[in-house]
Design an enzyme around this catalytic site. Structure first.
Site, mmCIF file in Angstrom:
data_model
loop_
_atom_site.group_PDB
_atom_site.id
_atom_site.type_symbol
_atom_site.label_atom_id
_atom_site.label_comp_id
_atom_site.label_asym_id
_atom_site.label_seq_id
_atom_site.Cartn_x
_atom_site.Cartn_y
_atom_site.Cartn_z
ATOM 1 N N ASP A 92 0.775 -1.155 -0.046
ATOM 2 C CA ASP A 92 -0.074 -0.096 -0.213
ATOM 3 C C ASP A 92 0.929 1.156 0.015
ATOM 4 O O ASP A 92 1.219 1.687 1.064
ATOM 5 C CB ASP A 92 -0.918 -0.115 1.288
ATOM 6 C CG ASP A 92 -1.916 0.994 1.348
ATOM 7 O OD1 ASP A 92 -1.982 1.855 0.398
ATOM 8 O OD2 ASP A 92 -2.426 1.189 2.265
ATOM 9 N N LYS A 181 7.448 -0.983 -32.124
ATOM 10 C CA LYS A 181 6.939 -1.647 -33.269
ATOM 11 C C LYS A 181 7.963 -1.775 -34.340
ATOM 12 O O LYS A 181 8.664 -0.951 -34.595
ATOM 13 C CB LYS A 181 5.817 -0.569 -33.899
ATOM 14 C CG LYS A 181 4.601 -0.570 -32.851
ATOM 15 C CD LYS A 181 3.213 0.258 -33.510
ATOM 16 C CE LYS A 181 2.507 0.543 -32.523
ATOM 17 N NZ LYS A 181 1.355 -0.596 -32.398
ATOM 18 N N ASP A 234 -2.984 11.935 -25.317
ATOM 19 C CA ASP A 234 -3.067 10.422 -25.421
ATOM 20 C C ASP A 234 -2.285 10.037 -26.423
ATOM 21 O O ASP A 234 -1.540 8.994 -26.467
ATOM 22 C CB ASP A 234 -4.473 9.866 -25.213
ATOM 23 C CG ASP A 234 -4.336 8.335 -25.446
ATOM 24 O OD1 ASP A 234 -3.907 7.926 -24.231
ATOM 25 O OD2 ASP A 234 -5.261 7.761 -25.829
ATOM 26 N N HIS A 239 3.246 9.307 -28.956
ATOM 27 C CA HIS A 239 3.306 8.350 -30.265
ATOM 28 C C HIS A 239 3.577 9.201 -31.715
ATOM 29 O O HIS A 239 4.498 8.853 -32.553
ATOM 30 C CB HIS A 239 2.125 7.460 -30.497
ATOM 31 C CG HIS A 239 1.755 6.727 -29.498
ATOM 32 N ND1 HIS A 239 2.685 6.385 -28.371
ATOM 33 C CD2 HIS A 239 0.668 6.447 -28.746
ATOM 34 C CE1 HIS A 239 1.987 5.601 -27.423
ATOM 35 N NE2 HIS A 239 0.865 5.748 -27.635
ATOM 36 N N LYS A 339 -10.305 8.015 -32.732
ATOM 37 C CA LYS A 339 -10.817 6.863 -32.334
ATOM 38 C C LYS A 339 -12.187 6.915 -32.974
ATOM 39 O O LYS A 339 -12.781 7.833 -33.642
ATOM 40 C CB LYS A 339 -11.068 7.002 -30.974
ATOM 41 C CG LYS A 339 -9.910 7.008 -29.985
ATOM 42 C CD LYS A 339 -10.004 6.195 -28.772
ATOM 43 C CE LYS A 339 -8.615 6.328 -28.164
ATOM 44 N NZ LYS A 339 -7.554 5.372 -28.387
HETATM 45 C C1 BG6 Z 1 -2.223 3.810 -26.359
HETATM 46 C C2 BG6 Z 1 -3.293 4.965 -26.190
HETATM 47 O O1 BG6 Z 1 -0.992 4.627 -25.834
HETATM 48 O O2 BG6 Z 1 -2.066 3.614 -27.843
HETATM 49 C C3 BG6 Z 1 -4.542 4.326 -26.384
HETATM 50 O O3 BG6 Z 1 -3.161 5.388 -24.804
HETATM 51 C C4 BG6 Z 1 -4.289 3.887 -27.981
HETATM 52 O O4 BG6 Z 1 -5.531 5.445 -26.388
HETATM 53 C C5 BG6 Z 1 -3.101 3.063 -28.144
HETATM 54 O O5 BG6 Z 1 -5.421 2.935 -28.238
HETATM 55 C C6 BG6 Z 1 -2.860 2.883 -29.361
HETATM 56 O O6 BG6 Z 1 -1.756 1.678 -29.611
HETATM 57 P P1 BG6 Z 1 -1.779 0.669 -30.707
HETATM 58 O O7 BG6 Z 1 -0.753 -0.039 -30.700
HETATM 59 O O8 BG6 Z 1 -3.053 -0.206 -30.635
HETATM 60 O O9 BG6 Z 1 -1.674 1.555 -32.040
#
Ligand code: BG6
Length: 492
Positions: A92, A181, A234, A239, A339
């Site tokens: 905890d 990737k 996000d 990314h 999305k």
């Molecule tokens: C994550 C995000 O970092 O990457 C998600 O928080 C998203 O919202 C995901 O869906 C996408 O990853 P991938 O590998 O499925 O393209």
């Protein structure tokens, strides 16, 4: 790139029974074990407040592994060996200190230690202090930090300070799973192990770049997290900007962690700042409404459980970035992510310029611009579109034709999951594919003013139906200069 050597390690996962651990980490570790990448002495210690027994944890882990799509056939002997590595310890953080003592007992002196923080960033500091105060941090210990790495520059700096007070920067592994990737790593090989692209890789020959990560999934059970995040934090801050860095960076002097990260940092520092009017003109935010994805009716964002019925959180972003340096002056980089789009597709599209003078006028396809598509998912591969003569003795006609490299068809070996690659690198102590503190902060430095400008403008995101290509504004953004998004181009 050397094959990492497995060493006996205690891998301690805080948040070890949570969503990320079950969906990604444990299945990836199973695959690493199956493929001989875990030393036989390596143990996986899941830490949570759940009060699970080791047996409970192993049951949960077994079903997580079985349910993972990369694990097609479970090998009973591998599963037995893998589950035996798993232990659960209840801690905890910030509460009853007895958990730390239990963790100390579970660790074996003399082994490598990796602490994986699969927890919200605000408790990362407390965990690191707990580890230090109970003397669990040995000189070689590493710490892995998961997204989100803050929600703006100030909070990212605060977390970095707290973690940095316990672990040296060289021992901190910040995950951006896109870097794990296969095709992303291949982008570096494509650019820097071949001679033919580099001379063309600049504003003289490239008209613009598109980086797209579109997903058919919605926010599902993550509405609570997502509502305070949105697509910018996000996906774009991490990314998409990482992909932009790898596309735009100068050749590093070696494939060494700091050589690569220094070059990525320079790209982030060269991004032209976006403020006020430029934000209004060069960015588009969207939010999905109900619609149909792959024939299935789905809810709109506001109807997803776990969040308020009204929200200005964006589930889609498109923007036009500029890398202000000699190589890229005047070349727009269009980034787009959303999305509940029509397709799940991540790709980098390099659109070359038209030839300076065509000797084939009136043959049907303009002056002959080609494109190079680096497809991350699905169907990882590289596609080059060029013009060819349509066979026949009649009038000369040209047509764009693809030159395709499909990784699945070319290599018979399976591409590892991003988390397999990254976990293997952490275990081997190689941080090339992880983000350094200054990179993360430079990315926030560029993103923060955009989010602040959006807040200041107070404009609601533009609605787009689930299953579509996103809001119309995204087409206007790129269309203003006579360009179009890649899929639209294909369907002409
Ligand atoms: C994550 C995000 O970092 O990457 C998600 O928080 C998203 O919202 C995901 O869906 C996408 O990853 P991938 O590998 O499925 O393209």
């Amino acid at each position: 790139m050397q094959q990492p050597v497995p060493r006996p390690t205690d891998l301690v996962v805080f948040g070890g029974t949570g969503d990320l651990s079950m969906r990604k980490l444990l299945p990836s570790l199973y695959l690493l074990d199956r493929d001989g990448h875990l030393d036989e002495g390596t143990r996986l210690i899941a830490v949570s407040r759940d009060g699970l027994t080791d047996a409970d944890l192993r049951d949960k882990a077994a079903s997580a592994v079985r349910g993972h799509n990369a694990v097609q056939v479970v090998e009973p002997e591998v599963m037995r060996r893998f589950l035996e590595r798993l232990l659960h310890v209840s801690v905890d953080v910030g509460g009853d200190p007895s958990g730390w003592a239990a963790l100390a007992t579970a660790l074996t002196p003399g082994r490598d230690r990796v602490f994986y923080l699969a927890v919200p960033p605000m408790i990362s500091g407390a965990i690191c202090r707990g580890l230090r105060d109970t003397d669990l941090v040995t000189p070689g210990s590493r710490v892995v930090m998961e997204k989100p790495l803050g929600r703006d520059l100030a909070s990212a700096q605060a977390v970095n300070e707290e973690v940095g007070a316990v672990f040296d920067e060289s021992r901190i592994y910040r995950i951006d799973h896109y870097l794990g990737k296969e095709t992303v790593q291949n982008l570096l090989v494509l650019r820097f192990a071949n001679v033919f692209l580099e001379p063309l890789w600049n504003s003289r020959w490239i008209d613009h770049v598109q980086i797209t990560a579109s997903e058919t999934v919605g926010v599902g059970g993550r509405r609570g997290y997502y509502d305070s995040s949105g697509a910018m934090r996000d996906m774009v801050q991490n990314h998409l900007l990482q992909l932009l860095c790898l596309t735009a960076m100068e050749p590093p002097s070696s494939y060494d962690r700091d050589a690569v990260r220094d070059e990525k940092l320079k790209v982030l520092q060269s991004l032209r700042p976006m403020r006020g009017d430029r934000v209004a003109r060069h960015t588009v935010r969207g939010q999905y409404t109900s619609g149909t994805v792959h024939g299935e009716e789905v809810l709109g964002y506001l109807d997803e459980a776990g969040g308020p019925p009204t929200s200005d959180t964006e589930t889609f972003v498109a923007l036009r970035a500029e890398v202000a340096n000699w190589r890229w002056a005047g070349v727009p980089f269009y980034l787009r992510t959303g999305k509940r789009m029509a397709h799940s597709r991540s790709e980098i599209v390099i659109r070359f310029r038209d030839v300076p003078h065509t000797i084939f006028p009136g043959t049907g396809t303009g002056s002959g611009a080609g494109s190079l598509v680096i497809r991350l998912q699905p169907d990882e591969g590289i596609h080059l579109t060029m013009l060819a003569k349509t066979p026949g003795a009649g009038a000369l006609r040209l047509r764009p034709v693809p030159l395709e490299l499909s990784f699945a068809d070319t290599f018979s070996t399976r591409s590892p999951e991003a988390y397999e690659r990254l976990l293997m690198d952490v275990l081997a102590g190689d941080s090339t594919l992880f983000m350094r503190r200054d990179e993360v902060e430079a990315a926030w430095r560029w993103v923060d003013p955009i989010i602040q400008a959006w807040d200041g403008l107070g404009a609601a995101p533009e609605p787009y139906p689930a299953g579509s290509a996103g809001p119309e504004g995204a087409n206007r953004l790129i269309g203003r200069t006579g360009r179009m998004w890649h899929e639209e181009e294909n369907s002409r």
